[in-house]
Design a protein around this motif. Structure first.
Motif, PDB file in Angstrom:
ATOM      1  N   GLU A  45      45.508  46.247  51.382  1.00  0.00           N
ATOM      2  CA  GLU A  45      45.271  47.583  51.809  1.00  0.00           C
ATOM      3  C   GLU A  45      45.196  48.080  53.179  1.00  0.00           C
ATOM      4  OE1 GLU A  45      41.380  48.388  50.037  1.00  0.00           O
ATOM      5  OE2 GLU A  45      41.994  46.595  48.809  1.00  0.00           O
ATOM      6  N   GLU A  69      39.455  28.696  38.784  1.00  0.00           N
ATOM      7  CA  GLU A  69      38.065  29.023  38.391  1.00  0.00           C
ATOM      8  C   GLU A  69      37.129  28.292  39.578  1.00  0.00           C
ATOM      9  OE1 GLU A  69      38.786  30.148  34.072  1.00  0.00           O
ATOM     10  OE2 GLU A  69      37.477  30.760  35.420  1.00  0.00           O
ATOM     11  N   GLY A 101      43.305  47.638  44.013  1.00  0.00           N
ATOM     12  CA  GLY A 101      42.166  47.798  44.524  1.00  0.00           C
ATOM     13  C   GLY A 101      40.970  47.160  44.069  1.00  0.00           C
ATOM     14  N   LYS A 102      39.799  47.602  43.692  1.00  0.00           N
ATOM     15  CA  LYS A 102      38.789  46.985  43.348  1.00  0.00           C
ATOM     16  C   LYS A 102      38.732  46.045  42.232  1.00  0.00           C
ATOM     17  CE  LYS A 102      34.881  50.189  44.298  1.00  0.00           C
ATOM     18  NZ  LYS A 102      34.012  50.728  44.027  1.00  0.00           N
ATOM     19  N   SER A 123      41.657  44.095  42.039  1.00  0.00           N
ATOM     20  CA  SER A 123      42.861  43.295  42.225  1.00  0.00           C
ATOM     21  C   SER A 123      42.422  41.760  42.023  1.00  0.00           C
ATOM     22  CB  SER A 123      43.301  43.418  43.422  1.00  0.00           C
ATOM     23  OG  SER A 123      42.078  42.988  44.579  1.00  0.00           O
ATOM     24  N   SER A 124      41.233  41.204  41.829  1.00  0.00           N
ATOM     25  CA  SER A 124      41.050  39.996  41.429  1.00  0.00           C
ATOM     26  C   SER A 124      40.599  39.709  39.699  1.00  0.00           C
ATOM     27  CB  SER A 124      39.713  39.425  42.199  1.00  0.00           C
ATOM     28  OG  SER A 124      38.439  39.944  41.457  1.00  0.00           O
ATOM     29  N   TYR A 125      40.795  40.873  38.879  1.00  0.00           N
ATOM     30  CA  TYR A 125      40.536  40.862  37.551  1.00  0.00           C
ATOM     31  C   TYR A 125      41.939  41.170  36.761  1.00  0.00           C
ATOM     32  CZ  TYR A 125      35.656  41.519  38.759  1.00  0.00           C
ATOM     33  OH  TYR A 125      34.351  41.730  39.183  1.00  0.00           O
ATOM     34  N   ARG A 136      41.744  33.890  31.653  1.00  0.00           N
ATOM     35  CA  ARG A 136      42.079  33.089  32.763  1.00  0.00           C
ATOM     36  C   ARG A 136      41.990  31.459  31.729  1.00  0.00           C
ATOM     37  NH1 ARG A 136      41.502  34.287  38.087  1.00  0.00           N
ATOM     38  NH2 ARG A 136      41.009  36.580  38.282  1.00  0.00           N
ATOM     39  N   ARG A 137      41.291  31.467  30.868  1.00  0.00           N
ATOM     40  CA  ARG A 137      40.967  30.262  30.003  1.00  0.00           C
ATOM     41  C   ARG A 137      42.577  30.054  29.008  1.00  0.00           C
ATOM     42  NH1 ARG A 137      34.707  30.268  29.614  1.00  0.00           N
ATOM     43  NH2 ARG A 137      34.357  29.624  32.026  1.00  0.00           N
ATOM     44  N   SER A 167      43.291  37.591  46.780  1.00  0.00           N
ATOM     45  CA  SER A 167      43.281  38.351  45.752  1.00  0.00           C
ATOM     46  C   SER A 167      42.871  37.770  44.444  1.00  0.00           C
ATOM     47  CB  SER A 167      44.875  38.746  45.551  1.00  0.00           C
ATOM     48  OG  SER A 167      45.704  37.475  45.426  1.00  0.00           O
ATOM     49  N   ARG A 181      47.183  41.785  36.694  1.00  0.00           N
ATOM     50  CA  ARG A 181      45.897  42.027  37.854  1.00  0.00           C
ATOM     51  C   ARG A 181      46.142  43.403  37.898  1.00  0.00           C
ATOM     52  NH1 ARG A 181      44.087  37.979  40.957  1.00  0.00           N
ATOM     53  NH2 ARG A 181      45.394  35.938  40.706  1.00  0.00           N
ATOM     54  N   ARG A 199      35.133  38.042  44.926  1.00  0.00           N
ATOM     55  CA  ARG A 199      34.389  39.082  44.115  1.00  0.00           C
ATOM     56  C   ARG A 199      32.631  38.744  45.017  1.00  0.00           C
ATOM     57  NH1 ARG A 199      35.489  37.656  37.904  1.00  0.00           N
ATOM     58  NH2 ARG A 199      37.718  38.261  38.072  1.00  0.00           N
ATOM     59  N   TYR A 207      48.490  52.989  51.551  1.00  0.00           N
ATOM     60  CA  TYR A 207      47.757  51.620  51.110  1.00  0.00           C
ATOM     61  C   TYR A 207      46.739  51.698  50.445  1.00  0.00           C
ATOM     62  CZ  TYR A 207      51.577  49.604  53.894  1.00  0.00           C
ATOM     63  OH  TYR A 207      52.640  49.096  54.543  1.00  0.00           O
ATOM     64  N   GLU A 208      45.791  52.617  50.322  1.00  0.00           N
ATOM     65  CA  GLU A 208      44.457  52.673  50.034  1.00  0.00           C
ATOM     66  C   GLU A 208      44.535  53.311  48.472  1.00  0.00           C
ATOM     67  OE1 GLU A 208      41.264  51.911  51.429  1.00  0.00           O
ATOM     68  OE2 GLU A 208      41.101  52.265  49.238  1.00  0.00           O
ATOM     69  N   PRO A 209      43.972  52.313  47.512  1.00  0.00           N
ATOM     70  CA  PRO A 209      43.993  52.941  46.382  1.00  0.00           C
ATOM     71  C   PRO A 209      42.853  53.691  45.841  1.00  0.00           C
ATOM     72  CG  PRO A 209      43.465  50.520  46.400  1.00  0.00           C
ATOM     73  CD  PRO A 209      43.596  51.172  47.811  1.00  0.00           C
ATOM     74  N   ARG A 248      50.242  37.311  33.197  1.00  0.00           N
ATOM     75  CA  ARG A 248      49.828  35.971  32.516  1.00  0.00           C
ATOM     76  C   ARG A 248      50.256  36.290  31.224  1.00  0.00           C
ATOM     77  NH1 ARG A 248      44.987  32.351  34.549  1.00  0.00           N
ATOM     78  NH2 ARG A 248      45.230  32.567  36.828  1.00  0.00           N
ATOM     79  N   ASP A 274      38.526  38.868  31.172  1.00  0.00           N
ATOM     80  CA  ASP A 274      39.084  38.555  32.564  1.00  0.00           C
ATOM     81  C   ASP A 274      38.768  36.730  32.217  1.00  0.00           C
ATOM     82  OD1 ASP A 274      40.023  38.593  35.201  1.00  0.00           O
ATOM     83  OD2 ASP A 274      38.133  37.393  35.529  1.00  0.00           O
TER      84      ASP A 274
END
Lengths: 388, 562
Positions: A317, A385, B429-430, B432-434, B475-476, A286, B426, A291, B13-15, B486, B471
């Motif tokens: 998912e 990072e 779906g697409k 989820s890492s942002y 993070r910073r 996650s 966060r 990416r 489960y599918e977003p 966060r 993003d």
């Protein structure tokens, strides 16, 4: 000193009577509870052999601890997961595989000295004898049978009675006292057939050939089992690995476990990862690291995936119910089959399992052990990072 | 049943929308009739049988599990159907020589005819037969609580994809179809002609407008267009038609073709003449159009009580006529349809239905002025319920979808404030890492001087590139982490100012700031602005006073309030 006293008092004050730990019932003034059972009159009481203390499960007559969570002089270790196998002990007794994994994770000097024991081998330690039996949990995992005079206690560590091509199957060990884990100690946890879950994964790969499939799996045991199951299902494409998976996975291969062609995912072009499967530690699936994949489908292989809220919480998912612990049916069947009259239940959903045991006329109590849980929780989080 | 359960499980489960479509289309492709038809019915909410009550499910599980174990399990899982599905004990394998697996068709058809007293025994037999996922799907189905984030429209779109058809075509014939939709699938697979819609009051795919940009005007001639107010209500298609016996049947459809007649029974008697009106649902009190906030009280209600009808009287403001009795008017130019509409509304002569007035203008400058001040351009006291203006080409036929250059919407400028980013979460779906969900705040006077108070959350409006920038900033500049949330630095001279655009404001006792925004989105990143120069709560309060047409919003708060 003062602090630990306080903690003890707090624990006593906040533990309901039915849940008093063995440490407390073992005090000389409170032995009445066991006096009624004739068999114990002549033999030792189990809690004189093994007793939970702050450092873990202590065997006083044998002079060692089982899976200690703090550094001790002599440790006997069931398996290589980091919540059970920690660095810094004086002497460590474990299977070859467990010792190797500790070495890989903590470096050469993870313990003062080590001693290898094989499955089925018996070793005398102080006044007790110790014998290792396969636990079916991960490669090299063992149940430890501790026998003192006529009493045999089996500390099973983590175990599973389900099929796993990457480790020796679980062996049932008859005993007087069985110490069982209860990670999935609720009747809602039934894991089903792991190969069906792998089929689900493969069906998804077929349906979304332009997407990458990322499978979160603990790096020791689960990942290799998933790979082996994929191979058994006839998947023979290369499987990609997150950097944190490589060492242990290669170790599995060096022990003769067939995993097919594996490739590091680092450096592979994004487009080339379409339609592929990559195994990664759950924490990585996650984060930024994902990416590099084209529109990834996030899967997670874990017994927790049985419960929807858990899967959704993690943003999974494609939940895959694949566990390296026994499920409810496995736990209860094993407990019954050991023939043990007394059951100590540790880490997990103790209440339900203790209730079940008592309903079957077994003496059962929760064991107050702290520091054990999901292997993942003790894994160091990945640098945020670093891999961007 | 297993294949259907598998589909539901995966969908839950599918977003992503396109992935959901793929999953459903694949299902329709792989599964034969009539199972897939009943699946389509389940996904579109077209199945009708008496639902099982949770109490019945509870009794079934109580009879075969230990109450303590059930209690602990239910506590852990948190959902009754799921708990029961997971802990239902395996049957003692009484089943002889492998009976054929249970099908969705069998479940649906049995439930339709089953007596109430037979239901528990039947459910037990099915639960014994199915696996965990199958039991979960069965229980969701029989209790009528699928809740897997699939709209009827999405399911129909997936069906359309099976035969490479436009989903509008399905909408058009949908009211005449019924489960298990054998004729629909036969047509989609090219095995039969398109089913004919025999519905006396069918839905017609709606025509939508493009948002106009400043640069578009240069190419447009004001003489080609008719302007109307853009009302802040709900787009509706009101259709009346004669059935076989000559009775008038009336249906109200949402812009996606969903039948919403049940929510507005008070409008039905007004639609006495056969025809199809395109218009806007509004609430009118003493002739005045109420704000969208007021209209909202009529939406998503299970029960439409007489009190609700009285307190929130519904009104239809008509702007197009697609059918007049038996005649389809959609091919006619807009000016002609408009004339027909005026005659039609005149004949209806009903206080609940009126015409949407046109806005006269000779130049774009004149229209700009009208849009800026609707009150003095003819809208009078209804100006607050106006979102902007609509431009419609005089010669435009009524085309489904969003055809280019025919209809334009020109919204009034949204409200804009500068707020400070406070927390980030966060996405799904697409994303989820942002960190893509942002809580922002404005300044207000606190006990120890100025402090930021959160006023809203937004998760869109920014470009992909801006998302990357935010993003990285998050993070910073994280000061604390709470699970997926966060805390981002937000001080007078440290932090990120976001320009937030929104459509309206509402008082809200549930928000610490006392206000809630409608449709907030990030319109710009103000890297140039120090946080201390961001807006203050007083600014919002001033906007709120200007926004409130009537103090009816209290109803909203108390209806939801716990």
């Amino acid at each position: 000193m003062h602090g630990s006293r306080l903690r003890q008092w707090l624990r006593r004050a906040f533990t309901p009577p039915g849940r008093r730990s063995l440490a407390e019932t073992a005090s000389p003034r409170m032995t009445g509870e066991y006096r009624g059972t004739g068999a114990y009159m002549t033999t030792m009481r189990p809690q004189d052999i093994l007793l939970p203390v702050a450092a873990g499960l202590c065997c006083k007559p044998g002079g060692f601890h089982i899976d200690p969570v703090r550094p001790v002089e002599r440790a006997v270790i069931t398996h290589g997961h980091s919540d059970h196998a920690r660095a810094g002990h004086g002497a460590v007794l474990a299977t070859q595989e467990t010792l190797d994994m500790m070495r890989l994770r903590y470096g050469e000097n993870f313990a003062g000295s080590t001693q290898v024991i094989r499955y089925g081998e018996e070793i005398r330690l102080g006044d007790v004898s110790v014998k290792f039996h396969p636990a079916g949990h991960v490669l090299g995992s063992a149940q430890i049978a501790v026998t003192c005079k006529d009493t045999c206690i089996v500390a099973s560590g983590d175990y599973k009675d389900a099929h796993d091509p990457t480790c020796t199957p679980f062996e049932l060990v008859p005993c007087d006292v069985f110490i069982t884990e209860a990670t999935f100690g609720l009747p809602v946890f039934r894991h089903g057939n792991a190969s069906d879950e792998v089929k689900k994964l493969l069906a998804s790969v077929a349906l979304f050939p332009e997407r990458a499939h990322l499978v979160g799996a603990y790096s020791l045991g689960k990942a290799q089992r998933v790979i082996a199951l994929l191979r058994q299902a006839g998947y023979d494409e290369p499987i990609y690995l997150h950097g944190a998976m490589e060492t242990i996975t290669h170790y599995y291969q060096s022990r003769g476990i067939e995993l097919g062609e594996l490739r590091p995912v680092t450096g592979v072009k994004k487009a080339a990862l379409a339609g592929t499967i990559t195994l990664a530690p759950p924490s990585a699936t996650s984060d930024l690291w994902t990416r590099r994949f084209p529109d990834p489908v996030t899967a997670f292989a874990s017994g927790w995936m049985r419960v929807r809220a858990r899967a959704r919480q993690r943003g999974v998912e494609l939940p895959l119910v694949i566990s390296d612990h026994a499920d409810w049916d496995g736990l209860t069947a094993t407990i019954a089959a050991t023939g043990a009259g007394e059951i100590w239940v540790t880490h997990g959903q103790e209440d339900a399992l203790v209730h079940w045991c008592r309903g079957r006329g077994l003496r059962a109590q929760p064991l107050d052990l702290v520091g054990y849980g999901d292997e993942e929780e003790s894994e160091t989080p990945l640098a945020d990072e670093a891999e961007a | 049943m297993n294949r259907f359960a598998e589909l539901l499980d995966r969908l839950a489960y599918e977003p992503g929308r396109t992935n959901k479509l793929r999953l459903i289309t694949r299902y329709f492709h792989e599964v034969g009739d009539p199972d897939r038809g009943y699946a389509l019915a389940a996904l579109t909410g077209a199945l009708s049988f008496k639902h099982a009550k949770p109490a019945l499910i509870r009794d079934l599980i109580a009879a075969r599990t230990d109450p303590v174990l059930f209690g602990l399990s239910y506590d852990y899982v948190g959902d009754l159907s799921e708990t029961v599905a997971l802990m239902w004990p395996k049957a003692a394998m009484a089943a002889h020589n492998n009976p054929p697996p249970l099908t969705l068709t069998e479940v649906v058809t049995t439930l339709r005819t089953l007596g109430k007293t037979e239901l528990p025994r039947q459910l037990e037999r099915w639960l014994d037969e199915l696996d965990e996922t199958g039991r979960w799907a069965l229980l969701k189905l029989v209790t009528g609580a699928l809740r897997i984030g699939i709209s009827a429209r999405l399911a129909k779109t997936a069906a359309a994809a099976l035969g490479d058809k436009d989903p509008h075509e399905i909408e058009l014939i949908w009211p005449g179809l019924s489960p298990p939709y054998l004729d629909l699938f036969a047509w989609l697979e090219g095995r039969a002609e398109k089913p004919v819609n025999r519905d006396p009051a069918p839905f017609r795919p709606v025509m939508l407008a493009h948002a106009i940009e400043e640069t578009d005007f240069a190419a447009l001639d004001p003489a080609d267009y008719i302007a109307e107010w853009k009302w802040d209500g709900i787009r509706v298609q009101a259709v009346a038609g004669r059935d076989e016996r000559g009775h008038i049947a009336v249906r109200l459809y949402s812009r996606t073709g969903e039948d919403i007649t049940g929510s507005f029974p008070d409008l039905v008697p007004s639609l006495r003449l056969p025809g199809a009106i395109d218009g806007e649902l509004l609430i009118l009190r003493e002739g005045r159009v109420q704000s969208f906030n007021v209209l909202q009280q009529r939406l998503n209600r299970k029960v439409v009580s007489p009190k609700l009808i009285k307190d929130f009287p519904i009104h239809l403001r008509a702007y197009d006529l697609l059918g007049d009795d038996e005649n389809d008017l959609r091919e006619l130019p807009f000016v002609e349809r408009r004339e027909r509409l005026e005659t039609f509304i005149g004949k209806l002569d009903d206080p609940r239905i009126d015409l949407s007035p046109t806005v006269p203008f000779a130049s774009w400058e004149a229209l700009t002025a009208a849009r800026a001040d609707p009150a003095s351009a003819g809208a009078g006291e209804d100006a607050d319920a106006i979102e902007g203006v609509m431009l419609k080409r005089r010669d435009a036929p009524y085309l489904p979808g969003r055809p280019k250059g025919q209809w334009w919407k020109w919204k009034r400028d949204p409200h804009i404030i500068d707020a400070v980013l406070m927390y980030a979460q966060r996405g799904h779906g697409k994303r989820s890492s942002y960190y893509s969900d942002y809580t922002f705040g404005v300044w207000t006077e606190g006990e120890t001087g100025d402090e930021l108070v959160p006023v809203g959350k937004a998760y869109f409006g920014f470009t992909d590139d801006e998302l990357l920038q935010i993003d990285r900033f998050v993070r910073r500049n994280t000061t604390e982490k709470f699970g997926p949330v966060r805390h981002v630095v937000h001080e007078g001279d440290k932090g990120l100012v976001l320009e937030v655009a929104f459509e309206g404001l509402q008082r809200s006792p549930r928000h610490k700031s006392g206000v809630a925004m409608r449709f907030p989105r990030i319109s710009r990143l103000r890297w140039d602005k120090p946080p201390r120069e961001a807006d203050r709560l007083e600014t919002l309060e001033k906007m709120l006073k200007a926004d409130e047409s009537l103090p009816t919003i209290k109803v909203a708060a108390s209806a939801k309030g716990h």
